[in-house]
Design an enzyme around this catalytic site. Structure first.
Site, PDB file in Angstrom:
ATOM      1  CE1 TYR A  71      -3.577  -2.575   0.601  1.00 52.30           C
ATOM      2  CE2 TYR A  71      -4.653  -0.530   1.209  1.00 52.30           C
ATOM      3  CZ  TYR A  71      -4.729  -1.852   0.849  1.00 52.30           C
ATOM      4  OH  TYR A  71      -5.947  -2.447   0.727  1.00 52.30           O
ATOM      5  CE  LYS A 119       1.520 -17.582  -3.106  1.00 50.90           C
ATOM      6  NZ  LYS A 119       0.638 -18.759  -3.227  1.00 50.90           N
ATOM      7  CG  ASP A 153      -2.297 -20.145  -1.853  1.00 52.59           C
ATOM      8  OD1 ASP A 153      -1.750 -20.157  -0.728  1.00 52.59           O
ATOM      9  OD2 ASP A 153      -1.830 -20.750  -2.836  1.00 52.59           O
ATOM     10  CG  ASP A 168      -8.173  -4.510   1.582  1.00 54.23           C
ATOM     11  OD1 ASP A 168      -9.141  -4.046   2.208  1.00 54.23           O
ATOM     12  OD2 ASP A 168      -8.067  -4.445   0.347  1.00 54.23           O
ATOM     13  CG  ASP A 173     -13.801  -6.724   1.664  1.00 53.85           C
ATOM     14  OD1 ASP A 173     -13.514  -6.028   2.660  1.00 53.85           O
ATOM     15  OD2 ASP A 173     -14.267  -6.251   0.609  1.00 53.85           O
TER      16      ASP A 173
HETATM   17  C1  IPM Z   1     -10.446  -1.014   3.954  1.00 50.90           C
HETATM   18  C2  IPM Z   1     -10.666  -0.371   2.609  1.00 50.90           C
HETATM   19  C3  IPM Z   1      -9.499   0.546   2.296  1.00 50.90           C
HETATM   20  C4  IPM Z   1      -8.240  -0.300   2.238  1.00 50.90           C
HETATM   21  C5  IPM Z   1      -9.648   1.398   1.017  1.00 50.90           C
HETATM   22  C6  IPM Z   1     -10.910   2.212   1.021  1.00 50.90           C
HETATM   23  C7  IPM Z   1      -8.450   2.275   0.800  1.00 50.90           C
HETATM   24  O1  IPM Z   1     -10.840  -1.354   1.630  1.00 50.90           O
HETATM   25  O2  IPM Z   1     -10.295  -0.282   4.942  1.00 50.90           O
HETATM   26  O3  IPM Z   1     -10.435  -2.236   4.040  1.00 50.90           O
HETATM   27  O4  IPM Z   1      -7.933  -0.903   1.191  1.00 50.90           O
HETATM   28  O5  IPM Z   1      -7.535  -0.356   3.243  1.00 50.90           O
HETATM   29 MG    MG Z   2     -10.972  -3.302   2.412  1.00 50.78          MG
END
Ligand code: IPM
Ligand code: MG
Length: 353
Positions: free
Chosen positions: A141, A186, A219, A243, A247
């Protein structure tokens, strides 16, 4: 007690969910006799529109001066051309970096009544209670980026010190929980991951021999999160893997809208944000799920303000409202009433009393 909180509503559904979370904070503060002072500032697309920058200096100052920061979300179609020089997400990344909040805690908690909202079978979800610790201020990042007409690159870099400090945070939290830590990397491919694994093995052997350490390639971890999610206690991983995996993990809880996060550095000041994005498709409709933001203020009460009873009160109120059938559109089952953001918030506040 008294505390100063900086609110960064941001874009899309960010203003809706931060308003809900503030209402809950006010209700709990009133109940327990605390005084909270709020300051609102701009970030993301809203800040670009007003000032040309995604993170104006006044916002940084307001965040640095606060005991805690509550952020909604950044981004949206208006600012979504990936080639734009100035982007909303830059504001969030810079904020995490200037505040030094390298440890991002993302608990994945399952409300039994929401098992039906998850695409996974209920028996797989039984007993799921994990905490993902995502390294937040390093890795790909933040590495140098290049772009020419025919190629592009993103540098992924980690130092020993960055890995040590995040592993210690995760291991300490594992000590307070079920005593298990899973480090995700990884290391069969990436040099940064080989460093990550070496440092993790050393820190854990030297400082936390009582913690059971498991190591997974990312993975495989993505698969195990779905096949045996209840085995995980604390997971620690680098910025981008964290990240992506969180999700994925949100689907265990039924909706991305449910998950909170807390980002901390070495002090008690922290940045709190739901893990979801700005959800432009439902922005301004008043139907966003405020639970991720509300659970984030529970984490704020606990980690930045030192108010454990108040944090538990918020978490119990959310659980009680959900148990009593309160549902926003993203977690409804057939026959449920779809509550608006405001009504969901009111149901949770009613359970506080
Ligand atoms: C998160 C979001 C952020 C990230 C984005 C909005 C920059 O996806 O906080 O998980 O990738 O960190
Ligand atoms: Mg995110």
């Amino acid at each position: 007690m008294e505390a100063v909180i900086t609110l960064l509503p941001g874009d899309g559904i960010g203003p809706d969910v931060t308003a809900s979370a503030r209402q809950v904070l006010d209700a709990v503060a009133k109940q327990y006799g605390h005084t909270l002072h709020y300051k609102e500032a701009l970030i993301g697309g809203a800040a670009i529109d007003a000032t040309g920058e995604p993170l104006p200096a006044v916002t940084v100052d307001a965040c640095k001066a606060a005991d805690a920061v509550l952020l909604g979300a950044v981004g949206g179609p208006k600012w979504s051309d990936p080639n734009d020089k100035v982007r909303p997400e830059q504001g969030l990344l810079k904020l995490r970096s200037v505040l030094g909040v390298y440890a991002n805690m993302r608990p994945v908690r399952i409300y039994p009544e929401l098992a039906g909202a998850s695409p996974l079978r209920a028996e797989i979800l039984d007993g799921v209670d994990m905490l993902v610790i995502r390294e937040l201020t390093g890795g790909i990042y933040f590495g140098a980026k290049t772009r020419t007409a025919t190629s592009a690159s993103d540098l992924c870099e980690y130092t020993v010190g960055e890995v040590e400090r995040i592993v210690r945070v995760a291991a300490r939290l594992a000590t307070e929980r079920r005593g298990r830590l899973c480090s995700v990397d990884k290391a069969n491919i990436l040099e940064t991951s080989r460093l990550w694994r070496d440092v993790t093995n050393r820190v854990m052997a030297d400082e936390f021999p009582e913690i059971e350490l498991e190591t997974l390639l990312v993975d495989a971890a993505a698969m195990h999160l779905l096949s045996r999610p209840s085995d995980f206690d604390v997971i620690v991983t680098e910025n981008m893997f964290g990240d992506i995996l969180t999700d994925e993990a949100s689907m265990l809880a039924g909706s991305l809208g449910m998950l909170p996060s807390a980002s901390l550095g070495d002090g008690s000041a922290g940045l709190y944000e739901p893990i979801h994005g700005s959800a432009p498709d439902i922005a301004g409709m008043g139907i966003a799920n405020p639970c991720g933001a509300i659970a984030s203020v529970a984490m704020m009460l606990r980690h930045s303000l030192g108010l454990e009873s108040e944090a538990l009160a918020v978490e119990q109120a959310m659980a009680a409202a959900i148990a009593a059938g309160a549902r926003t559109a993203d977690i409804v089952a057939e026959g449920d009433t779809r509550l608006s953001t405001d009504d969901m918030t009111a149901r949770i506040i009613a359970c506080l009393a």
